[in-house]
Scaffold this motif. Structure first.
Motif, PDB file in Angstrom:
ATOM      1  N   ALA A   1      34.428 -21.498  14.016  1.00 39.20           N
ATOM      2  CA  ALA A   1      34.244 -20.967  13.145  1.00 39.20           C
ATOM      3  C   ALA A   1      35.264 -20.405  12.651  1.00 39.20           C
ATOM      4  O   ALA A   1      35.097 -20.349  10.951  1.00 39.20           O
ATOM      5  N   LEU A   2      36.302 -19.921  13.485  1.00 43.29           N
ATOM      6  CA  LEU A   2      37.241 -18.998  12.344  1.00 43.29           C
ATOM      7  C   LEU A   2      38.146 -19.888  11.778  1.00 43.29           C
ATOM      8  O   LEU A   2      38.230 -19.888  10.561  1.00 43.29           O
ATOM      9  N   TYR A   3      37.982 -21.231  11.998  1.00 41.68           N
ATOM     10  CA  TYR A   3      38.295 -22.813  11.168  1.00 41.68           C
ATOM     11  C   TYR A   3      37.782 -22.332   9.760  1.00 41.68           C
ATOM     12  O   TYR A   3      38.261 -22.760   8.706  1.00 41.68           O
ATOM     13  N   LEU A   4      36.696 -21.958  10.167  1.00 42.80           N
ATOM     14  CA  LEU A   4      35.633 -23.172   8.667  1.00 42.80           C
ATOM     15  C   LEU A   4      35.636 -21.498   7.719  1.00 42.80           C
ATOM     16  O   LEU A   4      35.469 -21.768   6.182  1.00 42.80           O
ATOM     17  N   TRP A   5      35.845 -20.350   8.179  1.00 44.93           N
ATOM     18  CA  TRP A   5      36.009 -18.946   7.803  1.00 44.93           C
ATOM     19  C   TRP A   5      37.020 -19.439   7.073  1.00 44.93           C
ATOM     20  O   TRP A   5      37.359 -18.844   5.521  1.00 44.93           O
ATOM     21  N   THR A   6      38.567 -19.342   8.082  1.00 43.95           N
ATOM     22  CA  THR A   6      39.419 -19.067   7.291  1.00 43.95           C
ATOM     23  C   THR A   6      40.371 -20.246   6.702  1.00 43.95           C
ATOM     24  O   THR A   6      41.383 -20.553   5.695  1.00 43.95           O
ATOM     25  N   ARG A   7      40.148 -21.350   6.888  1.00 42.20           N
ATOM     26  CA  ARG A   7      40.453 -22.732   6.324  1.00 42.20           C
ATOM     27  C   ARG A   7      42.090 -22.524   6.781  1.00 42.20           C
ATOM     28  O   ARG A   7      42.996 -23.362   6.570  1.00 42.20           O
ATOM     29  N   ASP A   8      42.017 -22.001   7.931  1.00 42.84           N
ATOM     30  CA  ASP A   8      43.808 -22.455   8.409  1.00 42.84           C
ATOM     31  C   ASP A   8      43.989 -23.368   9.735  1.00 42.84           C
ATOM     32  O   ASP A   8      42.833 -23.135  10.328  1.00 42.84           O
ATOM     33  N   GLU A   9      44.022 -24.290   9.010  1.00 44.07           N
ATOM     34  CA  GLU A   9      44.751 -25.423  10.099  1.00 44.07           C
ATOM     35  C   GLU A   9      44.755 -24.924  11.210  1.00 44.07           C
ATOM     36  O   GLU A   9      45.060 -26.031  12.329  1.00 44.07           O
ATOM     37  N   ALA A  10      45.488 -23.920  11.649  1.00 41.32           N
ATOM     38  CA  ALA A  10      46.282 -24.047  12.954  1.00 41.32           C
ATOM     39  C   ALA A  10      44.803 -23.449  13.836  1.00 41.32           C
ATOM     40  O   ALA A  10      45.194 -23.959  14.878  1.00 41.32           O
ATOM     41  N   TYR A  11      43.342 -23.504  13.605  1.00 36.71           N
ATOM     42  CA  TYR A  11      42.300 -22.815  14.508  1.00 36.71           C
ATOM     43  C   TYR A  11      41.860 -24.308  14.336  1.00 36.71           C
ATOM     44  O   TYR A  11      41.585 -24.781  16.151  1.00 36.71           O
ATOM     45  N   LEU A  12      41.831 -24.654  13.419  1.00 41.93           N
ATOM     46  CA  LEU A  12      41.527 -26.771  13.642  1.00 41.93           C
ATOM     47  C   LEU A  12      42.408 -27.425  14.489  1.00 41.93           C
ATOM     48  O   LEU A  12      41.911 -28.243  15.577  1.00 41.93           O
ATOM     49  N   ARG A  13      43.537 -27.067  14.544  1.00 37.58           N
ATOM     50  CA  ARG A  13      44.300 -27.670  15.677  1.00 37.58           C
ATOM     51  C   ARG A  13      44.263 -27.025  16.847  1.00 37.58           C
ATOM     52  O   ARG A  13      43.916 -28.224  17.730  1.00 37.58           O
ATOM     53  N   LEU A  14      43.762 -25.749  17.829  1.00 34.88           N
ATOM     54  CA  LEU A  14      43.566 -25.827  18.549  1.00 34.88           C
ATOM     55  C   LEU A  14      42.058 -25.854  19.182  1.00 34.88           C
ATOM     56  O   LEU A  14      42.165 -26.437  19.916  1.00 34.88           O
ATOM     57  N   PHE A  15      41.400 -26.370  18.015  1.00 31.91           N
ATOM     58  CA  PHE A  15      40.514 -26.994  18.348  1.00 31.91           C
ATOM     59  C   PHE A  15      40.050 -28.442  18.505  1.00 31.91           C
ATOM     60  O   PHE A  15      39.478 -28.232  19.593  1.00 31.91           O
ATOM     61  N   LYS A  16      41.030 -28.575  18.217  1.00 31.60           N
ATOM     62  CA  LYS A  16      41.245 -30.361  19.093  1.00 31.60           C
ATOM     63  C   LYS A  16      41.936 -29.693  20.176  1.00 31.60           C
ATOM     64  O   LYS A  16      41.339 -31.581  21.099  1.00 31.60           O
TER      65      LYS A  16
ATOM     66  N   PRO B   1      52.304 -22.057  16.154  1.00 31.25           N
ATOM     67  CA  PRO B   1      51.264 -20.779  15.627  1.00 31.25           C
ATOM     68  C   PRO B   1      50.300 -20.912  16.656  1.00 31.25           C
ATOM     69  O   PRO B   1      49.657 -19.697  16.821  1.00 31.25           O
ATOM     70  N   GLY B   2      50.061 -22.401  16.878  1.00 28.07           N
ATOM     71  CA  GLY B   2      48.836 -22.449  18.077  1.00 28.07           C
ATOM     72  C   GLY B   2      48.939 -21.870  19.196  1.00 28.07           C
ATOM     73  O   GLY B   2      48.513 -21.124  19.620  1.00 28.07           O
ATOM     74  N   VAL B   3      50.620 -22.168  19.528  1.00 28.87           N
ATOM     75  CA  VAL B   3      50.663 -21.510  21.160  1.00 28.87           C
ATOM     76  C   VAL B   3      50.731 -20.181  20.504  1.00 28.87           C
ATOM     77  O   VAL B   3      50.357 -19.267  21.690  1.00 28.87           O
ATOM     78  N   ARG B   4      50.910 -18.750  19.699  1.00 32.47           N
ATOM     79  CA  ARG B   4      50.919 -17.845  19.627  1.00 32.47           C
ATOM     80  C   ARG B   4      49.052 -17.392  19.533  1.00 32.47           C
ATOM     81  O   ARG B   4      48.962 -16.186  20.257  1.00 32.47           O
ATOM     82  N   THR B   5      48.706 -18.377  18.803  1.00 26.51           N
ATOM     83  CA  THR B   5      47.114 -17.583  18.866  1.00 26.51           C
ATOM     84  C   THR B   5      46.665 -17.644  19.617  1.00 26.51           C
ATOM     85  O   THR B   5      46.486 -16.917  20.291  1.00 26.51           O
ATOM     86  N   MET B   6      47.159 -19.061  20.937  1.00 25.38           N
ATOM     87  CA  MET B   6      46.119 -19.036  21.718  1.00 25.38           C
ATOM     88  C   MET B   6      46.357 -18.446  22.933  1.00 25.38           C
ATOM     89  O   MET B   6      45.988 -16.847  23.611  1.00 25.38           O
ATOM     90  N   PHE B   7      48.092 -17.550  23.379  1.00 25.58           N
ATOM     91  CA  PHE B   7      48.076 -16.638  24.069  1.00 25.58           C
ATOM     92  C   PHE B   7      47.866 -15.482  23.933  1.00 25.58           C
ATOM     93  O   PHE B   7      47.111 -14.820  24.599  1.00 25.58           O
ATOM     94  N   SER B   8      48.157 -14.991  21.839  1.00 26.18           N
ATOM     95  CA  SER B   8      47.191 -13.584  21.732  1.00 26.18           C
ATOM     96  C   SER B   8      46.091 -12.911  21.965  1.00 26.18           C
ATOM     97  O   SER B   8      45.464 -11.897  22.035  1.00 26.18           O
ATOM     98  N   MET B   9      45.230 -14.884  21.917  1.00 26.87           N
ATOM     99  CA  MET B   9      43.664 -14.530  21.588  1.00 26.87           C
ATOM    100  C   MET B   9      43.211 -14.314  23.221  1.00 26.87           C
ATOM    101  O   MET B   9      42.152 -13.387  23.683  1.00 26.87           O
ATOM    102  N   ALA B  10      43.979 -14.847  24.159  1.00 30.23           N
ATOM    103  CA  ALA B  10      43.512 -15.285  25.537  1.00 30.23           C
ATOM    104  C   ALA B  10      44.412 -13.220  26.023  1.00 30.23           C
ATOM    105  O   ALA B  10      43.172 -12.633  27.021  1.00 30.23           O
ATOM    106  N   MET B  11      45.393 -13.076  26.094  1.00 31.01           N
ATOM    107  CA  MET B  11      45.755 -11.519  25.992  1.00 31.01           C
ATOM    108  C   MET B  11      44.506 -10.540  25.622  1.00 31.01           C
ATOM    109  O   MET B  11      44.398  -9.448  26.152  1.00 31.01           O
TER     110      MET B  11
END
Lengths: 478, 339
Positions: free
Chosen positions: A43-58, A219-229
């Motif tokens: 959803a975040l990827y579709l919303w922001t079109r930020d490729e980092a979210y797609l990367r994390l999704f995959k 950015p993928g690493v940062r996003t996942m760690f931040s969301m998890a925390m």
């Protein structure tokens, strides 16, 4: 008496069910949280079109696919375990719990399986809208599934809404009362939250690993760690609150279980102590070498320092659960819960100081706590299931009167087969998951099923792919 | 109670439907594992597995519905049957584990050896699962010893020449369905080869059907008698006639070129007829010779509660399952897989 390696058929059947269900439980606990995480990422990827979210999704989708497959195959085993080892229980309790489980299959399993293929392979075939819908259906399906099966389990803990027929069968009288039995809302909230927390710590552990390996700019690493925390900081306190509510509910409906959890062999008319540690001795009816905090147990369970609490001395011996197992598994679960809270608060502090991605000791702690949710879930499961003994349907049907007419050797041999095969199969699965986790999510993260050669992902040309690979390898070597 | 009788029949039909859907759906994807040994090239195997990767776990969900539905609607039959076929059930479950995880692990394995091992796990898992299912069917048909509400027979009662014949017939039948599926999904040289496979497995399946039918009669399994009772014979007599007609049509479509979908559809019809024949043999019992559907039925309140949900949900499930198949329809592109 008919035994196999010193165990009788009932004990072996209990071990087999406990083993297969505990192993199975690991995967839904991951899938429930991960499915929601993936839906959010998409959803975040579709919303922001930020490729980092797609990367994390995959990236997480590949891990999800393996975990889900392990959950499916270990789950099929469960739907037959009732009949193979607990045929008397199945015959008698089937009219009540069978329909609930049939509803689980009809409302959840098909939903998950039907949309999983589209979620994993279908992005380019159905378009982003329908693909998002499929992700949501899989996430919703996992939660619906948990709802039904926890209703079944809760009914076995706090049964109501039934009568007993002449042939001994439990006959449903009031479905509403059966489904919404007294312990169900608490158990559902506590277990679902546990699944989300488990996933948060797995994701956080992976993020922490890559941060410790110096991938701070990814950015993928940062996003996942931040969301998890964020999840850890917000959900861990909620979970402790829910656990307390669940405990108070258990005290009301299954007091013997709470007595075993607390190690209260004796009644305390004016405030019971909280036993932190000690060695429970059921024969002697005491906890040796105990470290106690006076009156705290009454405060926690009754919210009153001087409230009286009954002990196992008020329970007939043949109705007591095995105390030591329940006592210890409960402490493991609670201890990990507070450790999770600690990591959550620590991360808030680090975030506040702007050093979330630059706090190696926090990252080390998060890495060590990566699998803690799984351990806590299993410990909690053992607490509630062993605490229900000697009954399978609490107060109504004893475990010893529920098993199949099978010889101990039959149950023993199949138990060994399950143990050996599960360790090989799921050991390999966990190894493959760890192998996937070892790589950080990269630019042009590949999809689920990519082979060198003719099969490749859409969206990247083979040259690019090779460059990414080379890049990745150089990094690993460095 | 009029409606409880109706519900029992309705549940028997619904469960029969679920088991039939399971047999044909997981039949063709188990069949792919059965065909694996005949295709040694990695690219061929990748294609074959890709043809079912998006749908296999949906297919296996029907097995959970079969088991769960039996548990819910006929708990006594479930409680008798499971201990009676304990070893083949456990074997089937373990086999399904091996082949299920092979779908994912095969693509993750690094070394040549581990890739080969998961291929072997996929083959062995598929064959053992199919064989166990056939043996369970045979054990069920030949009769189960019951005392009171429980299984009263021995450990090895399920293992007889009859149940083994049933097991082999199911392996052949699944292999045949798998080949028909691949004939529909693949093209070029490999389609030619699966078509040859389909012919061989078709003959083996026919032999299996005849063998099981003859054995049912010869071994005095005791189910054959009802086939020749007037006026039921009007209905039962139709089954072999239709079977022969479908077999004829199948051989034509398999040997004529350019038929992609027809063999698979006729294969489904062949399975449906066999299934109908078995149903006629067992009806109206839940455990042949021993327990009728009504004796094994759950209380009306249980059956009604589930039935309300089932009549709403099963059509929805069929709809989105069909949609999932529709999304992945057509020939597989060997250059793309599903990505």
């Amino acid at each position: 008496m008919d035994t196999f390696l010193g165990f009788d058929a009932v004990m072996l059947a209990r071990m087999q069910f406990g083993f297969t269900v505990a192993f199975h439980f690991i995967f839904p606990a991951i899938s429930i949280g991960l499915a929601s995480f993936l839906a959010v990422l998409n959803a975040l990827y579709l919303w922001t079109r930020d490729e980092a979210y797609l990367r994390l999704f995959k990236y997480w989708l590949k891990i999800f696919a393996i975990s889900f497959a392990m959950g499916v195959v270990s789950g099929i085993v469960m739907s037959y375990q009732f009949g193979t080892n607990w045929s008397v229980f199945s015959d008698l309790a089937g009219p009540v719990i069978g329909p609930l489980m049939a509803y689980e299959v009809l409302t959840a399993f098909f939903l998950e399986a039907g949309f999983l293929g589209i979620m994993i392979f279908g992005r380019d075939k159905v378009g982003p809208g329908l693909h998002m819908f499929a992700c949501l259906m899989v996430a919703v399906g996992t939660a619906i599934s948990a709802t039904w099966i926890l209703s079944v389990n809760s009914w076995m803990q706090t049964p109501q809404g039934f009568s007993i027929a002449e042939n001994g069968q439990f006959v449903p009288e009031d479905w509403w009362a059966i489904i919404f039995n007294p312990s169900f809302p608490y158990r559902l909230a506590h277990t679902l939250t546990a699944a989300y927390l488990t996933t948060a710590f797995i994701v956080g552990g992976v993020g922490a690993w890559h941060l410790l390996r110096g991938r701070r700019e990814n950015p993928g690493v940062r996003t996942m760690f931040s969301m998890a925390m964020w999840m850890a900081a917000l959900v861990a306190p909620l979970q402790i609150f829910l656990g307390d509510m669940h405990g108070i509910n258990t005290l009301e409906h299954q007091p013997a279980k709470v007595m075993a959890m607390e190690g209260h062999f004796d009644s305390h008319p004016d405030g019971a102590p909280l036993i932190l540690f000690g060695l429970p001795d059921q024969e002697a009816g005491e906890v040796r070498y105990s470290i106690e905090i006076p009156k705290l147990s009454s405060l926690i369970l009754k919210h009153d320092l001087n409230a009286p609490l009954a002990g196992l001395d008020t329970i007939p011996d043949d109705e007591e659960p095995p105390v030591a197992v329940v006592f210890w598994s409960f402490r493991v679960m609670v201890g990990l819960g507070f450790a999770m809270l600690g990591v959550g608060l620590w991360s808030l502090w680090a975030r506040f100081r702007g050093r979330l991605f630059d706090a190696p000791w926090l990252h080390r702690a998060a890495l060590v706590m990566g699998p803690s949710g799984l351990v806590a879930v299993i410990a909690g499961w053992i607490t509630t299931e062993v605490g229900r003994q000697p009954y399978v349907v609490y107060g109504a049907l004893r475990t010893a009167e529920s098993h199949s007419p099978l010889g101990a050797s039959a149950v023993g041999v199949s138990l060994i087969a399950f143990v050996v095969i599960y360790f090989v199969i799921f050991g390999a699965g966990i190894a493959y998951i760890l192998k996937l986790m070892r790589h950080a999510p990269e630019r042009g993260e590949r999809g689920v099923r990519v082979e060198p050669g003719p099969i490749r992902t859409t969206g990247i040309t083979p040259q690019q792919q090779m460059r990414e690979d080379g890049h990745d390898m150089a990094k690993e070597g460095a | 109670m009029f409606y409880s009788i109706d519900l029992t029949v309705a549940w028997a039909l619904l469960l029969a439907f679920a088991v039939f859907v399971y047999v044909v759906l997981d039949g063709f994807d188990l069949g792919i594992g059965i065909l694996y040994p005949f295709f040694r090239k990695k690219e061929d195997r990748d294609l074959m597995m890709n043809s079912v990767a998006p749908v296999w776990d949906g297919n296996e969900t029907w097995l959970v519905l079969g088991g769960g539905g039996l548990f819910a609607a006929f708990p006594m039959a479930y409680a008798i049957l499971m201990p009676a076929v304990y070893p083949p059930i456990i074997a089937m479950l373990l086999a399904l584990i091996f082949r299920g995880v092979a779908f994912e692990y095969r693509w993750r394995a690094g070394s040549w050896l581990s890739k080969k091992s998961w291929d072997a796990a996929f083959i062995a898992g598929s064959v053992v699962a199919a064989l166990s299912q056939g043996i369970i069917l045979g054990a069920f048909l030949q009769g189960i010893e019951v005392e009171g509400r429980a299984y009263a027979g021995g450990w090895w009662d399920w293992l007889t020449p009859f149940s083994v014949i049933c097991g082999l017939a199911v392996v052949a039948g699944y292999g045949f369905l798998g080949a028909c599926w691949l004939n529909m999904k693949l093209e070029g040289d490999i389609q030619h080869r699966v078509r040859l496979m389909a012919r061989g497995f078709f003959v083996a399946t026919l032999v299996g059907i005849v063998a099981v039918s003859v054995a049912t009669w010869l071994l005095q399994v005791g189910l054959a008698a009802r086939w020749f009772v007037w006026p039921l014979v009007l209905l039962t007599g139709l089954v072999p006639v239709l079977l022969a007609l479908i077999a004829l049509a199948l051989s034509r479509s398999l040997f004529a070129d350019g038929r992609d979908r027809m063999p698979f559809l006729l294969g489904l019809a062949l399975f449906a007829l066999c299934f109908l024949g078995l149903g006629l043999s067992v009806w109206p019992n839940a455990i042949p010779h021993e327990v009728t559907l009504w004796e094994a039925a759950a209380p009306a309140k249980s059956q009604l509660f589930m039935f309300v949900g089932a009549i709403v949900l099963v059509p929805i499930i069929l709809a989105y399952t069909a949609y999932a198949y529709w999304v992945f329809r057509g020939k597989l592109d060997p250059n793309k897989g599903y990505h």
